[in-house]
Write a protein that holds these residues in place. Structure first.
Motif, PDB file in Angstrom:
ATOM      1  N   LYS A  91       7.400  -2.499  -3.835  1.00  0.00           N
ATOM      2  CA  LYS A  91       7.260  -1.721  -2.611  1.00  0.00           C
ATOM      3  C   LYS A  91       5.788  -1.631  -2.227  1.00  0.00           C
ATOM      4  O   LYS A  91       4.906  -1.594  -3.082  1.00  0.00           O
ATOM      5  N   THR A  92       5.536  -1.611  -0.922  1.00  0.00           N
ATOM      6  CA  THR A  92       4.164  -1.500  -0.431  1.00  0.00           C
ATOM      7  C   THR A  92       4.061  -0.320   0.527  1.00  0.00           C
ATOM      8  O   THR A  92       5.019   0.035   1.212  1.00  0.00           O
ATOM      9  N   GLN A 103      -3.662   5.977  -4.790  1.00  0.00           N
ATOM     10  CA  GLN A 103      -3.390   4.564  -5.047  1.00  0.00           C
ATOM     11  C   GLN A 103      -3.069   4.345  -6.525  1.00  0.00           C
ATOM     12  O   GLN A 103      -2.123   3.631  -6.862  1.00  0.00           O
ATOM     13  N   GLN A 104      -3.829   4.975  -7.397  1.00  0.00           N
ATOM     14  CA  GLN A 104      -3.586   4.851  -8.833  1.00  0.00           C
ATOM     15  C   GLN A 104      -2.241   5.461  -9.206  1.00  0.00           C
ATOM     16  O   GLN A 104      -1.458   4.870  -9.945  1.00  0.00           O
ATOM     17  N   TRP A 105      -1.953   6.623  -8.700  1.00  0.00           N
ATOM     18  CA  TRP A 105      -0.702   7.310  -8.994  1.00  0.00           C
ATOM     19  C   TRP A 105       0.492   6.449  -8.587  1.00  0.00           C
ATOM     20  O   TRP A 105       1.446   6.280  -9.335  1.00  0.00           O
ATOM     21  N   LEU A 106       0.428   5.886  -7.394  1.00  0.00           N
ATOM     22  CA  LEU A 106       1.532   5.058  -6.911  1.00  0.00           C
ATOM     23  C   LEU A 106       1.612   3.736  -7.669  1.00  0.00           C
ATOM     24  O   LEU A 106       2.705   3.221  -7.916  1.00  0.00           O
ATOM     25  N   GLU A 136       2.415  -0.764  -4.473  1.00  0.00           N
ATOM     26  CA  GLU A 136       1.085  -1.207  -4.063  1.00  0.00           C
ATOM     27  C   GLU A 136       0.713  -0.449  -2.794  1.00  0.00           C
ATOM     28  O   GLU A 136       1.477  -0.413  -1.831  1.00  0.00           O
ATOM     29  N   LEU A 137      -0.459   0.163  -2.780  1.00  0.00           N
ATOM     30  CA  LEU A 137      -0.897   0.959  -1.642  1.00  0.00           C
ATOM     31  C   LEU A 137      -2.101   0.298  -0.979  1.00  0.00           C
ATOM     32  O   LEU A 137      -3.120   0.076  -1.616  1.00  0.00           O
ATOM     33  N   TYR A 138      -1.960  -0.009   0.304  1.00  0.00           N
ATOM     34  CA  TYR A 138      -3.030  -0.608   1.097  1.00  0.00           C
ATOM     35  C   TYR A 138      -3.983   0.485   1.567  1.00  0.00           C
ATOM     36  O   TYR A 138      -3.553   1.500   2.116  1.00  0.00           O
TER      37      TYR A 138
END
Length: 167
Positions: free
Chosen positions: A29-30, A47-50, A56-58
């Motif tokens: 998932k993004t 971002q780290q948590w996800l 993946e967090l943009y």
């Protein structure tokens, strides 16, 4: 439980080498993160948590395709990434609520995403100030589990948590 800004900053310290890890697993998932650049440390923490939960967090300022100064290219790139991401996440802080870009990004996402693909991350600061209540009734929200580092989706108006991958 609303996410504390302190907890987001602490999560950023767990892995500071994220910008060098841009590979995406098949089916992963993004998300697109709408935030104020003044909240850089909290953005990295989220971002780290996800990442720890498989998403993946943009973050726009990590994108080498972005120009140095915001312009029309910036807006076009943001449009493309928002459309492509599985979810749009709004990190609600004092600075994002005052931003010129964040309301535009949220409005754009609202027009191109299904409502269940948009989520608010309401935060509270060290003084107990709470950010994000203006949007809570419109979108899903992400809260911190009462114990541990897990994050959960809450459907609009629901008190029943769902795993992040259930959108």
């Amino acid at each position: 439980m609303t996410i504390s800004q302190y907890e987001l900053r602490a999560a950023a310290a767990r892995n500071l080498s994220l910008k060098n890890q841009r590979t995406r697993d098949y089916g992963q998932k993004t998300g697109f993160l709408c935030h104020s650049h003044k909240d850089r440390d909290m953005a990295l923490g989220l971002q780290q948590w996800l990442k720890e939960q498989g998403m993946e967090l943009y973050i726009d300022w990590q994108d080498p395709c972005m120009p140095d100064a915001p312009d029309g290219t910036t807006a076009n790139r943001i449009r493309a990434v928002v459309k492509d991401a599985d979810v749009f996440l709004f990190l609600a802080t004092n600075d994002s609520m005052a931003s010129r870009w964040c309301p535009w990004e949220l409005g754009f996402a609202d027009g191109v995403k299904r409502n269940e693909q948009i989520a608010l991350i309401a935060t509270r600061d060290a003084s107990g100030n709470y950010y994000g209540n203006e949007y809570l009734q419109l979108y899903r929200r992400i809260d911190q589990a009462s114990a541990g580092n897990a994050l959960y989706w809450y459907a609009r108006g629901s008190q029943s948590p769902q795993y992040l991958t259930s959108f």
